[in-house]
Design a protein around this motif. Structure first.
Motif, PDB file in Angstrom:
ATOM      1  N   PHE A   9      -5.470  -3.309  -9.158  1.00  0.00           N
ATOM      2  CA  PHE A   9      -4.156  -4.000  -9.624  1.00  0.00           C
ATOM      3  C   PHE A   9      -3.293  -3.533  -9.469  1.00  0.00           C
ATOM      4  N   LEU A  10      -2.842  -2.389  -9.069  1.00  0.00           N
ATOM      5  CA  LEU A  10      -1.730  -1.970  -8.054  1.00  0.00           C
ATOM      6  C   LEU A  10      -1.141  -2.799  -7.182  1.00  0.00           C
ATOM      7  N   PHE A  11      -2.131  -2.949  -6.289  1.00  0.00           N
ATOM      8  CA  PHE A  11      -1.991  -3.461  -4.635  1.00  0.00           C
ATOM      9  C   PHE A  11      -1.318  -5.287  -5.555  1.00  0.00           C
TER      10      PHE A  11
ATOM     11  N   ILE B  71       1.613 -10.801 -14.575  1.00  0.00           N
ATOM     12  CA  ILE B  71       1.326 -11.799 -15.737  1.00  0.00           C
ATOM     13  C   ILE B  71       0.151 -11.449 -14.840  1.00  0.00           C
ATOM     14  N   GLN B  72      -0.248 -12.560 -13.268  1.00  0.00           N
ATOM     15  CA  GLN B  72      -0.842 -12.689 -12.745  1.00  0.00           C
ATOM     16  C   GLN B  72      -1.895 -10.955 -12.148  1.00  0.00           C
ATOM     17  N   ALA B  73      -0.962 -10.112 -12.165  1.00  0.00           N
ATOM     18  CA  ALA B  73      -1.743  -8.809 -11.603  1.00  0.00           C
ATOM     19  C   ALA B  73      -2.351  -8.814 -12.419  1.00  0.00           C
ATOM     20  N   TYR B  74      -2.355  -8.698 -14.277  1.00  0.00           N
ATOM     21  CA  TYR B  74      -2.422  -8.312 -15.192  1.00  0.00           C
ATOM     22  C   TYR B  74      -3.855  -9.180 -15.676  1.00  0.00           C
TER      23      TYR B  74
ATOM     24  N   VAL C   1       0.746  -0.729  -0.298  1.00  0.00           N
ATOM     25  CA  VAL C   1      -0.189   0.055  -0.266  1.00  0.00           C
ATOM     26  C   VAL C   1       0.863   1.216   0.266  1.00  0.00           C
ATOM     27  N   LEU C   2       1.658   1.398   0.665  1.00  0.00           N
ATOM     28  CA  LEU C   2       2.715   2.535   1.005  1.00  0.00           C
ATOM     29  C   LEU C   2       3.608   2.654  -0.454  1.00  0.00           C
ATOM     30  N   CYS C   3       3.749   2.239  -1.333  1.00  0.00           N
ATOM     31  CA  CYS C   3       4.135   1.602  -2.754  1.00  0.00           C
ATOM     32  C   CYS C   3       3.240   2.166  -3.713  1.00  0.00           C
ATOM     33  N   VAL C   4       2.159   2.062  -3.712  1.00  0.00           N
ATOM     34  CA  VAL C   4       1.031   2.620  -4.256  1.00  0.00           C
ATOM     35  C   VAL C   4       1.017   3.633  -4.285  1.00  0.00           C
TER      36      VAL C   4
END
Length: 263
Positions: free
Chosen positions: A114-116, A242-245, A59-62
């Motif tokens: 997606f970002l998480f 790929i898995q996030a996508y 979350v902090l990275c996002v």
């Protein structure tokens, strides 16, 4: 004295049987433990664990990417702003292409998912880190949230006509009831397959990576093991994206069914 293995069924570090087994355990990296404790300590709903830590870091990275990285909003973007704009455009176009322009209102939710997942997957590639998305408890909650959102949106948007999603009008009338049952079962299985796909791929990849890293301790095969670790690590970087996508695009597909059940 009774044999501790026979009485408890558990091998300890001092047991001879333990010495004959593996000196490394690929699945240990997925064990949940308190952040300020050891394995085996009780974990309650309020306990801060290694899972909590690495999800918070994701979350902090996002936040860092989209709050700090785009704070200046320069006409000529820096590298961080360029990455943020690229990710924004990538997911926005995905929603438009898969779901339609009327689904753009759900962009913040889909983009956050997606970002998480993306950052959680990438952070898990850091040595000695932890992979929260390898746990069904995490991916299952994400998938269940998507399932409930899609179902609620489908009924709110279409009312009872949302049930038309399960009635295959293109099929012969005689087999439509059978297909309706199959479609209904398939619909309720969605959160299971949605979550297991992500967790299973991450678990398998990290386990194989740990196995090759353990073989690197053997001098005779260490060069081959190091090459294997390098190759698998590169593959895992690709799998992380790929898995996030895949999770995100399936969310878009399910959202399309909710918005347009008759298509």
């Amino acid at each position: 004295m009774a044999d501790p293995v026979a009485t408890t069924g558990v091998l300890t570090a001092g047991d001879p049987a333990h010495a004959e087994g593996l000196s490394f355990h690929p699945m240990d990296q997925f064990m949940v433990k308190p952040l300020f404790g050891d394995y085996g300590d009780p974990v309650y709903w309020y306990t801060i664990t290694n899972v909590t830590l690495w999800m918070a870091l994701a979350v902090l990275c996002v936040v860092g990417l989209f709050v700090l990285g785009t704070s200046r909003r320069a006409i000529i973007p820096n590298r961080v702003q360029s990455v943020a704009e690229l990710a924004y455009g990538f997911v926005y176009k995905m929603i438009e292409d898969v779901t339609g322009r009327d689904a753009v209102k759900f962009f913040p939710y889909v983009f956050t998912l997606f970002l998480f997942i993306l950052f959680a997957n990438f952070l898990a590639l850091i040595p000695s880190s932890f992979s929260p998305t390898s746990h069904i408890a995490v991916t299952g909650l994400l998938a269940l949230a998507v399932f409930l959102t899609v179902t609620i949106v489908g009924f709110v948007r279409n009312g009872a006509s949302f049930l038309g999603l399960f009635w295959v009008t293109s099929a012969p009338l005689a087999i439509r009831p059978v297909l309706a049952v199959i479609e209904l079962i398939s619909y309720f299985v969605r959160p299971v397959s949605h979550s297991i796909r992500l967790a299973g791929n991450l678990t398998a990849g990290h386990a194989v990576l740990k196995v090759f890293a353990g073989f690197a301790q053997v001098a005779a095969i260490s060069p081959l093991a190091v090459l294997g670790v390098t190759a698998i690590y590169g593959l895992e970087v690709l799998v992380a994206f790929i898995q996030a996508y895949v999770f995100t695009i399936l969310t878009c597909v399910y959202l399309k069914d909710a918005l347009h059940p008759n298509h």
